[in-house]
Enzyme design. Structure first.
Site, PDB file in Angstrom:
ATOM      1  N   HIS A   1     -44.063   4.515   0.065  1.00 28.76           N
ATOM      2  CA  HIS A   1     -42.789   4.217  -0.585  1.00 28.76           C
ATOM      3  C   HIS A   1     -41.946   5.463  -0.850  1.00 28.76           C
ATOM      4  O   HIS A   1     -40.749   5.470  -0.629  1.00 28.76           O
ATOM      5  CB  HIS A   1     -43.107   3.506  -1.899  1.00 28.76           C
TER       6      HIS A   1
ATOM      7  N   GLU B   1     -38.662   0.362 -17.415  1.00 33.21           N
ATOM      8  CA  GLU B   1     -39.589   0.166 -16.294  1.00 33.21           C
ATOM      9  C   GLU B   1     -40.921   0.807 -16.643  1.00 33.21           C
ATOM     10  O   GLU B   1     -41.007   1.564 -17.620  1.00 33.21           O
ATOM     11  CB  GLU B   1     -39.031   0.804 -15.022  1.00 33.21           C
TER      12      GLU B   1
ATOM     13  N   HIS C   1     -46.265   2.064  -3.040  1.00 36.34           N
ATOM     14  CA  HIS C   1     -45.868   0.998  -3.963  1.00 36.34           C
ATOM     15  C   HIS C   1     -46.904  -0.111  -3.859  1.00 36.34           C
ATOM     16  O   HIS C   1     -47.266  -0.520  -2.751  1.00 36.34           O
ATOM     17  CB  HIS C   1     -44.473   0.471  -3.617  1.00 36.34           C
TER      18      HIS C   1
ATOM     19  N   ARG D   1     -48.659   2.772 -11.405  1.00 33.32           N
ATOM     20  CA  ARG D   1     -48.458   2.334 -10.022  1.00 33.32           C
ATOM     21  C   ARG D   1     -49.637   2.708  -9.096  1.00 33.32           C
ATOM     22  O   ARG D   1     -50.095   1.892  -8.299  1.00 33.32           O
ATOM     23  CB  ARG D   1     -47.194   3.044  -9.529  1.00 33.32           C
TER      24      ARG D   1
ATOM     25  N   ARG E   1     -44.242  10.216  -9.099  1.00 30.93           N
ATOM     26  CA  ARG E   1     -42.861  10.047  -9.559  1.00 30.93           C
ATOM     27  C   ARG E   1     -42.772   8.959 -10.621  1.00 30.93           C
ATOM     28  O   ARG E   1     -43.339   7.878 -10.467  1.00 30.93           O
ATOM     29  CB  ARG E   1     -41.997   9.668  -8.364  1.00 30.93           C
TER      30      ARG E   1
END
Ligand SMILES: Cc1cc2nc3c(=O)[nH]c(=O)nc-3n(C[C@H](O)[C@H](O)[C@H](O)COP(=O)(O)OP(=O)(O)OC[C@H]3O[C@@H](n4cnc5c(N)ncnc54)[C@H](O)[C@@H]3O)c2cc1C
Length: 534
Positions: free
Chosen positions: A336, A115, A229, A275, A371
């Site tokens: 998120h 990812e 997100h 992100r 994160r």
């Protein structure tokens, strides 16, 4: 008025991955009860898609997982905690597999995927893109079979203190108050995405656990760091369906409503930028065009590919009238994940004796300012297992008597109108892009809301207020926290963690104490660590 009183050795508040894993491992030590506000399907864990990170592949090593996690954390990770995470993750994920979570396999071996911001394949997943559902179909039953008492629809509204120690909780079941007395209390109440108007989090994620611990003297840390997100499906639904990063990983393109591909203007990696960069770029495009979404397009990969690779996302879109295999879909950023929470040591211990915190409501410092994808389920496993070991210390010690002044809550439910008002304030002023003026307005509004809030509503305002206050205090941009009035990171002044402690009054009446904790240097041991702890 006498309230019914129940006794147990370990009281776990919250039944997601963290609470259930801790309960499962605590059960040989005594009577363990899990209280959960809603059903287990309402936990954030149930909704997790991508999977859990652990250095299980032969090409991987904890050192690599460590480096990726620390890079994502933008200089604020507690590196000792990260080291614990990456070295203990393989063993914990394998244990979860052993108790029956149906991870996806090929020829008997776990299938691992990659990812964003991971350097190698290390994400174990189940049911393709529905890992959380697989966990929650397995873990509650495993815990119950082991002897844990699981209770749904019981809401904790207060933590109880006596003799300077946490002695349990006041809860409400079917509208009636009851006391739970316990030798160790473990807070595992999950995230706080529902404090924002647009979120991927289910309705139970209102963040009150942080406030309840704060009220009795626990420290909270890293509150300003909320991960948004970038791509939640822009439909007027709560929670918003998540369109995983992996869709961009497979080549999806972002376009604004004028049809222009915009990500190459923001970052050399375009759609595969970190992100927070993608979330801010989408936010900016939405503001410039005045339309509350942009388009995400993977139709060039063909419907068959999309249906096979992302069966659940394909189905979720189709149910809402979009064929993601054939057409672009509208997406927008959504709150998120919360990197901050109740500050703990490496064993889930808080500053309050007998009170532990684990999972998303806790702050071990593992995530720093941002994160790394798929590290949160893993953190939930690793540190809840540790907490289950550490709580032994309290089980043989004499428990102080309950306080004599426990009053049943007059009104315990926070009201819907209050929650909507908090959400509007947080999304407008404490969202993807922040500034000093907006944050001061948010604090003023939250203080007004706090004055008239009742029951759990006060706890929601407290958690929201702490996020806004920390965001105002941090006059720089770092990781998930972006200030348009301070757009750069400033290591010399801000490479510190903000830690907050109550002054005994409502936060909006007297600002809490703030303590700046510098990042401690940490050198991972030089000797190689095996990539599977057995
Ligand atoms: C859509 C989505 C996708 C995600 N995908 C991933 C992923 O692929 N990989 C990953 O690592 N992470 C992912 N995450 C994040 C991850 O799911 C969460 O961080 C993690 O599941 C949190 O687990 P937890 O046990 O701490 O809390 P939760 O699973 O949220 O459980 C907390 C429980 O506490 C209960 N509770 C709350 N307040 C009270 C109260 N006052 N009294 C009693 N009970 C209470 C709630 O009802 C809830 O059941 C995702 C999150 C979402 C929303």
């Amino acid at each position: 008025m006498e309230l019914p009183c129940h006794e147990c050795d370990v009281l776990v508040i919250g039944g997601g991955i963290a609470g259930l894993w801790c309960a499962y491992h605590a059960v040989p030590k005594g009577k363990v009860v899990v209280l959960n506000k809603g059903s287990f399907a309402e936990a954030n864990t149930f909704w997790a898609q991508g999977g859990m990170a652990a250095a299980l592949a032969p090409s991987d090593a904890p050192e690599k997982h460590f480096a990726d996690t620390v890079a994502a954390g933008a200089g604020l990770c507690d590196e000792e905690a990260v080291w614990v995470l990456v070295t203990e993750a393989p063993k914990q994920v394998l244990r979860l597999w052993q108790i029956g979570v149906p991870f996806d396999t090929d020829d008997g071996q776990l299938v691992l995927t990659i990812e964003g911001a991971h350097s190698v394949e290390r994400i174990a997943h189940a049911y393709g893109d529905a890992t959380g559902r697989a966990i929650m179909e397995t873990l509650p039953k495993a815990a119950e079979d082991a002897g844990v008492r699981l209770m749904e629809r019981v809401t904790v509204v207060k933590l109880l203190m006596s003799g300077g120690e946490c002695v349990g909780a006041l809860a409400v079941r079917e509208g009636k108050a009851e006391v739970w007395r316990a030798k160790a209390t473990v807070l595992a109440t999950g995230g706080c995405g529902q404090l924002f108007a647009v979120t991927t989090n289910p309705t139970a994620a209102t963040g009150e656990g942080i406030a309840l611990a704060f009220e009795i003297g626990a420290e909270v840390a890293d509150m300003e760091f909320v991960q948004f997100h970038p791509t939640a499906l822009a439909v007027g639904e709560v929670p918003r369906p998540l369109i995983s990063e992996a869709v961009r990983g497979e080549g999806a393109i972002l376009r604004n409503v004028k049809g222009e591909r915009f990500m190459p203007r923001y970052h050399p990696k375009a759609e595969l930028a970190p992100r927070d960069v993608v979330a801010r770029a989408i936010f900016t495009e939405m503001q410039e065009t005045g339309v509350p979404y942009v388009w995400l397009d993977i139709s060039h990969r063909g419907e068959e590919f999309v249906r096979e690779r992302f069966p659940n996302i394909y189905r979720a879109c189709l149910e809402r009238g979009f064929n993601i295999g054939r057409e672009p879909i509208p997406v927008a950023p959504a709150a998120h994940y919360h990197m901050g929470g109740v500050r703990t040591d490496l064993w889930g211990r808080t500053k309050v004796p007998r009170l532990f915190a684990i999972g998303e409501c806790a702050c071990t410092g593992v995530h720093g300012a941002n994160r790394l994808a798929s590290n949160s389920l893993t953190e939930g496993l690793v540190f809840s297992y540790r907490a289950a070991q550490a709580l032994d210390e309290w089980l043989s010690k004499l428990l102080p008597p309950l306080p004599t002044n426990i009053a049943p809550p007059q009104s315990w439910q926070g009201d819907e109108a209050l929650l909507r008002a908090i959400q509007a304030t947080m999304s407008e002023k404490v969202g993807v892009v922040r500034d000093g003026d907006g944050l001061r307005q948010a604090l003023k509004r939250l203080a007004e809301l706090g004055e008239r809030a009742t029951g759990l509503g006060r706890a929601w305002v407290t958690t929201a207020w702490l996020i806004a206050m920390a965001a105002l205090t941090r006059e720089e941009s770092r990781g998930a926290h972006f200030r348009r009035d301070f757009p750069q990171p400033e290591d010399a002044r801000w490479r510190v963690r903000l830690i907050w402690q109550s002054q005994g009054t409502e936060v909006w009446q007297a600002s809490p104490l703030i303590h700046l904790a510098p990042i401690r240097p940490f050198n991972p041991p030089k000797h190689p660590v095996p990539n599977c702890a057995g």
